[in-house]
Scaffold this motif. Structure first.
Motif, PDB file in Angstrom:
ATOM      1  N   ARG A   1      57.998  28.819   2.321  1.00 32.38           N
ATOM      2  CA  ARG A   1      56.888  28.855   1.926  1.00 32.38           C
ATOM      3  C   ARG A   1      55.769  28.605   3.048  1.00 32.38           C
ATOM      4  O   ARG A   1      55.787  27.352   3.466  1.00 32.38           O
ATOM      5  CB  ARG A   1      56.929  27.406   0.914  1.00 32.38           C
ATOM      6  N   LEU A   2      54.185  29.100   2.479  1.00 32.37           N
ATOM      7  CA  LEU A   2      53.059  28.249   3.711  1.00 32.37           C
ATOM      8  C   LEU A   2      51.896  27.772   3.000  1.00 32.37           C
ATOM      9  O   LEU A   2      51.949  28.463   1.308  1.00 32.37           O
ATOM     10  CB  LEU A   2      52.693  29.771   3.968  1.00 32.37           C
ATOM     11  N   ILE A   3      51.732  26.718   3.077  1.00 33.30           N
ATOM     12  CA  ILE A   3      50.472  26.126   2.836  1.00 33.30           C
ATOM     13  C   ILE A   3      49.504  25.522   3.169  1.00 33.30           C
ATOM     14  O   ILE A   3      49.555  25.104   4.434  1.00 33.30           O
ATOM     15  CB  ILE A   3      50.831  24.985   2.135  1.00 33.30           C
ATOM     16  N   GLY A   4      47.964  26.320   2.858  1.00 37.50           N
ATOM     17  CA  GLY A   4      47.009  25.840   3.802  1.00 37.50           C
ATOM     18  C   GLY A   4      46.104  25.280   3.113  1.00 37.50           C
ATOM     19  O   GLY A   4      46.068  24.808   2.284  1.00 37.50           O
ATOM     20  N   LEU A   5      45.605  23.597   4.262  1.00 38.85           N
ATOM     21  CA  LEU A   5      44.617  22.930   3.763  1.00 38.85           C
ATOM     22  C   LEU A   5      42.994  23.639   4.372  1.00 38.85           C
ATOM     23  O   LEU A   5      42.837  23.708   5.461  1.00 38.85           O
ATOM     24  CB  LEU A   5      44.339  21.847   3.793  1.00 38.85           C
ATOM     25  N   GLU A   6      42.065  24.175   3.638  1.00 38.19           N
ATOM     26  CA  GLU A   6      41.158  24.713   4.058  1.00 38.19           C
ATOM     27  C   GLU A   6      39.772  23.993   3.508  1.00 38.19           C
ATOM     28  O   GLU A   6      39.445  22.927   2.665  1.00 38.19           O
ATOM     29  CB  GLU A   6      40.836  26.363   3.067  1.00 38.19           C
ATOM     30  N   PHE A   7      38.996  23.975   4.304  1.00 39.19           N
ATOM     31  CA  PHE A   7      38.117  23.014   4.684  1.00 39.19           C
ATOM     32  C   PHE A   7      36.010  23.919   5.200  1.00 39.19           C
ATOM     33  O   PHE A   7      36.744  24.859   5.745  1.00 39.19           O
ATOM     34  CB  PHE A   7      37.456  21.732   5.751  1.00 39.19           C
TER      35      PHE A   7
END
Length: 456
Positions: free
Chosen positions: A291-297
């Protein structure tokens, strides 16, 4: 190698343009300082001063040297006054801050750093890192010949092409000054630049962690915790390689050994970006079964040396949380473009809903009683029961999906470990198709197919 040198040594046209821009800026510094009756010396420093810059580089460092007799407040006020007025004549400019404020201004194709600094004679008078720079410039310049300059250019190009050049916090690699000191240590005056370059690479193959280089035989005055220790010739209390991260140190050694075995021109090719489609990446993720998870700002208005430490802080905090909640983390990384920043994580997969929780030993009466009281009437899958000599319960796991953990933990900005300025901007957790935006495809593709660049 001769072909590489032809490409990286600046042309006569480039040299003229740099000299013209430098002279214009220095003259304006003198004229403005004269108008305000400020004693000042504009001085070109860095690789363009020492003749070690590479064709295509467009960075110029002009230091505005002020008398050491000035108090801190007067020094800042006068130095910035001159820098700001010079910058008014630039195409664009912005004010940045390191230990002291300075200005980066664009004059045509060149980015000129206008840096106020004290005019010091030796390290005993230094009050900040910028004060040392002219001393570094003087030390290196008088020890170079034309062949060593060629060697430095080759080494810088080699490091850039293998992504280990630059002491800024985005890279954590080899600074220009550190690169030049390596050449002074291992290269030889009078020898061809190509042979000196190879000598530097050969020497790196014999490095051990904590390797010490001390050109002036000052001796190590304090304990440095670093893979490479290069005693600053003009300040023996300082490690020039302090910013160098272990991984970048190791990459350089690996690339050096590989080049000496097979001296290909591809070792000097920068920006080997590949193109990826979202379909390719979906297939790769499916094959990896992760699984790939990103936190975008949204990108805050910060220079990289302020932004990247905050991205790394956020990354490390979330890595710790994921591991605490028993998610198997493979790798993580950070990325930024002109609008967004992304902190990316790859985990093995979601977790089962059941979580086996080991309690106290049966012989611990007080803790056993508390454990039983806590769980006997709770909705659990199984337990409390005894396994070997301990109480056990199989309870419901709070976080099954990593994106839920990240989303919940980043909601309360007061409690979160997000970098200070990143707390104040809009952010979003991305996974699945929402993560595979056009802007992130190259970064995610390289992340998933990571390989030592010289092996491509």
């Amino acid at each position: 190698m001769e072909e590489v040198l032809e490409e990286i040594i600046p042309s006569e046209q480039e040299k003229r343009e740099l000299e013209q821009t430098t002279e214009f800026v220095k003259n304006r510094v003198n004229e403005i300082a004269k108008d305000y009756e400020i004693s000042v010396e504009p001085r070109l420093v860095g690789s363009s001063s020492r003749g070690t810059w590479i064709s295509g580089d467009r960075d110029i460092d002009v230091f505005i040297l002020l008398p050491k007799t000035l108090e801190e407040e007067e020094f800042r006020q006068k130095g910035l006054k001159i820098a700001r007025e010079v910058a008014q004549e630039a195409d664009t400019y912005q004010e940045d801050y390191a230990e002291h404020p300075y200005i980066t201004a664009r004059f045509g194709s060149f980015l000129v750093d206008l840096v106020p600094a004290y005019d010091v004679e030796d390290a005993s008078e230094v009050t900040s890192a910028v004060d040392r720079t002219p001393l570094h410039d003087r030390y290196v310049s008088k020890r170079l010949d034309d062949e060593l300059k060629k060697c430095i250019r080759l080494l810088k190009k080699f490091m850039k092409s293998n992504n280990v050049y630059g002491a800024e916090l985005k890279v954590k690699g080899f600074s220009g000054y550190l690169t030049e000191l390596l050449v002074l240590e291992y290269g030889k005056k009078g020898q061809s630049g190509i042979e000196s370059f190879k000598d530097v690479l050969r020497a790196s193959g014999n490095w051990k962690k904590g390797q010490v280089i001390d050109l002036e035989d000052h001796g190590v005055k304090q304990k440095f915790d670093a893979p490479l220790i290069v005693i600053d010739p003009i300040d023996p209390n300082r490690n020039v390689a302090a910013a160098l991260e272990m991984e970048q140190w190791a990459k350089f050694i690996g690339a050096s050994m590989a080049y000496l075995e097979n001296s290909k021109k591809s070792f000097f090719v920068e920006n080997r970006e590949k193109e990826y489609s979202s379909e390719e990446l979906v297939k790769t993720i499916e094959e990896r079964k992760t699984r790939l998870i990103g936190l975008e700002f949204n990108l805050p208005d910060l220079v990289d040396d302020t932004l990247y430490p905050q991205l790394y802080k956020t990354e490390n905090w979330l890595k710790k949380l994921l591991r605490q909640e028993e998610f198997d983390l493979i790798r993580s990384g950070v990325y930024r473009d002109n609008e967004k920043a992304l902190v990316l994580f790859e985990v093995w997969n979601d977790l089962p809903r059941v979580e086996k929780h080991i309690g106290p030993p049966v012989t611990s009466k007080k803790h056993s009683k508390s454990f039983i009281e806590k769980y006997k009437n709770q909705e659990v899958f199984c337990g409390p029961y005894i396994e070997k000599d301990r109480w056990v319960v199989e309870r419901k796991r709070e976080y099954v999906h990593p994106e839920n953990l990240i989303e919940q933990k980043t909601e309360d900005i007061k409690q979160s470990g997000i970098g200070k300025n990143l707390k104040r901007v809009d952010k979003k957790v991305l996974s699945g198709p929402s993560l595979l935006k056009e802007k992130y495809l190259s970064f995610i593709g390289d992340f998933l197919t990571k390989k030592a660049v010289w092996l491509d």
